[in-house]
Design an enzyme around this catalytic site. Structure first.
Site, PDB file in Angstrom:
ATOM      1  N   ASP A   7       1.519  -6.247   8.219  1.00  0.00           N
ATOM      2  CA  ASP A   7       1.765  -6.461   6.793  1.00  0.00           C
ATOM      3  C   ASP A   7       2.959  -7.406   6.618  1.00  0.00           C
ATOM      4  O   ASP A   7       3.755  -7.600   7.547  1.00  0.00           O
ATOM      5  CB  ASP A   7       2.045  -5.091   6.157  1.00  0.00           C
ATOM      6  CG  ASP A   7       2.418  -5.207   4.705  1.00  0.00           C
ATOM      7  OD1 ASP A   7       1.637  -5.807   3.942  1.00  0.00           O
ATOM      8  OD2 ASP A   7       3.508  -4.723   4.332  1.00  0.00           O
ATOM      9  N   ASP A   9       5.121  -8.099   3.071  1.00  0.00           N
ATOM     10  CA  ASP A   9       6.221  -7.641   2.224  1.00  0.00           C
ATOM     11  C   ASP A   9       6.547  -6.174   2.504  1.00  0.00           C
ATOM     12  O   ASP A   9       5.670  -5.324   2.472  1.00  0.00           O
ATOM     13  CB  ASP A   9       5.865  -7.845   0.741  1.00  0.00           C
ATOM     14  CG  ASP A   9       7.098  -8.111  -0.114  1.00  0.00           C
ATOM     15  OD1 ASP A   9       8.225  -7.852   0.370  1.00  0.00           O
ATOM     16  OD2 ASP A   9       6.932  -8.560  -1.252  1.00  0.00           O
ATOM     17  N   LYS A 178      -6.495  -4.328   1.343  1.00  0.00           N
ATOM     18  CA  LYS A 178      -6.115  -3.017   1.856  1.00  0.00           C
ATOM     19  C   LYS A 178      -5.970  -2.010   0.724  1.00  0.00           C
ATOM     20  O   LYS A 178      -5.379  -2.356  -0.286  1.00  0.00           O
ATOM     21  CB  LYS A 178      -4.761  -3.123   2.601  1.00  0.00           C
ATOM     22  CG  LYS A 178      -4.790  -4.033   3.801  1.00  0.00           C
ATOM     23  CD  LYS A 178      -3.411  -4.153   4.447  1.00  0.00           C
ATOM     24  CE  LYS A 178      -2.535  -5.197   3.798  1.00  0.00           C
ATOM     25  NZ  LYS A 178      -1.266  -5.462   4.529  1.00  0.00           N
ATOM     26  N   ASP A 203       4.277  -0.951   5.750  1.00  0.00           N
ATOM     27  CA  ASP A 203       5.259  -0.078   5.104  1.00  0.00           C
ATOM     28  C   ASP A 203       4.638   0.810   4.031  1.00  0.00           C
ATOM     29  O   ASP A 203       5.333   1.594   3.401  1.00  0.00           O
ATOM     30  CB  ASP A 203       6.360  -0.926   4.441  1.00  0.00           C
ATOM     31  CG  ASP A 203       5.813  -1.722   3.264  1.00  0.00           C
ATOM     32  OD1 ASP A 203       4.871  -2.519   3.477  1.00  0.00           O
ATOM     33  OD2 ASP A 203       6.301  -1.536   2.136  1.00  0.00           O
TER      34      ASP A 203
HETATM   35 MG   LIG Z   1       3.971  -4.061   2.404  1.00  0.00          MG
END
Ligand SMILES: [Mg+2]
Length: 259
Positions: A7, A9, A178, A203
């Site tokens: 991922d 961000d 996602k 995250d």
């Molecule tokens: Mg993220």
């Protein structure tokens, strides 16, 4: 051989802030020639723009190492063969990905309404999108994120705009990003590895970890973005999915992976 779907961000950076060990992690993958793709739900940027953004954090990857929900939406439409006329609600990243795949804008009788984040969304755009969907265009959503982290706090994401289109049209979209298995299947296919040999690292338990888990990948949650040391138990409980690894950061992941 293991591959990685990583991922952006909250995992490699936070908005315009670097995340410690992110650059070292990418260099570690490159040094060991482990295949990876950076997979983002963000539909607004092209892979070239993402690569440029990453350079500011000392992360040097080619655009081909980046896979966006806009590219996945274009791939999905290509495989559907349901026509090549699209009505787009979105930004440059989505327009460019669809044009590159041979789709043409059509404002009268589109085959698809393809929607991503659109920071100039309006009542008029809502009305047009709803009209096309009610007239039978297939409704495709790049990503379901309702809120996004930004430098000024949370802001509404593509999923919030989709909620308005769905409320008015009564039609639920095909979700590409996602945690949809659609983007995960395309991404693992690009790595050329079976899902069991792929680690999904992110995250967000609700998107990254759920998407990885439903696709049969191994999953690692990093506590540097949406999930933090303070909220991880609550996040895992509310998502109802447990990551294979929980790591304070990417250095912790490398340590555990080597161990
Ligand atoms: Mg993220």
């Amino acid at each position: 051989m293991k591959g990685f779907l990583i991922d952006l961000d909250g995992t490699l950076y936070r908005g315009h802030e670097p995340i410690p060990h992110a650059a070292a992690f990418i260099q570690w993958l490159q040094r060991h020639q482990m295949p990876f793709l950076l997979v983002t739900n963000n539909s607004s940027r092209t892979p070239e723009q993402v690569a440029e953004h990453l350079l500011a954090f000392g992360i040097e990857v080619p655009p081909a190492a980046i896979y966006t929900s806009s590219q996945a939406a274009a791939q999905y439409l290509t495989e559907q063969r349901g026509g090549n006329r699209v009505h787009i609600v979105g930004e440059a990243g989505l327009r460019i990905a669809l044009a590159a795949a041979g789709f043409a804008s059509d404002e009268t009788t589109p085959d698809y309404v393809v929607q991503g984040i659109d920071r100039s969304f309006s009542y008029e755009k809502l009305t047009e999108a709803v009209r096309h969907v009610k007239q039978g265009a297939t409704y495709v959503l790049t990503n379901p994120d309702r809120m996004l982290p930004s430098d000024g706090g949370l802001m509404p994401g593509a999923g919030s705009l989709a909620a308005a289109i769905t409320a008015a049209s009564g039609v639920e979209p095909v979700v590409i990003g996602k945690p949809s298995p659609i983007i995960m299947a395309y991404a693992t296919e690009r790595l050329g590895l079976p899902p069991a040999d792929v680690w999904v690292i992110g995250d967000n338990v609700h998107t990254d970890i759920r998407g990885g888990a439903v696709s049969g990948c191994r999953t690692a949650l990093v506590l540097t973005g949406v999930a933090t040391a303070d909220n991880v138990h609550e996040q895992v409980a509310s998502a109802g999915v447990t990551p294979d690894l929980i790591c304070s950061d990417l250095q912790h992941f490398m340590d555990q992976f080597k161990a």
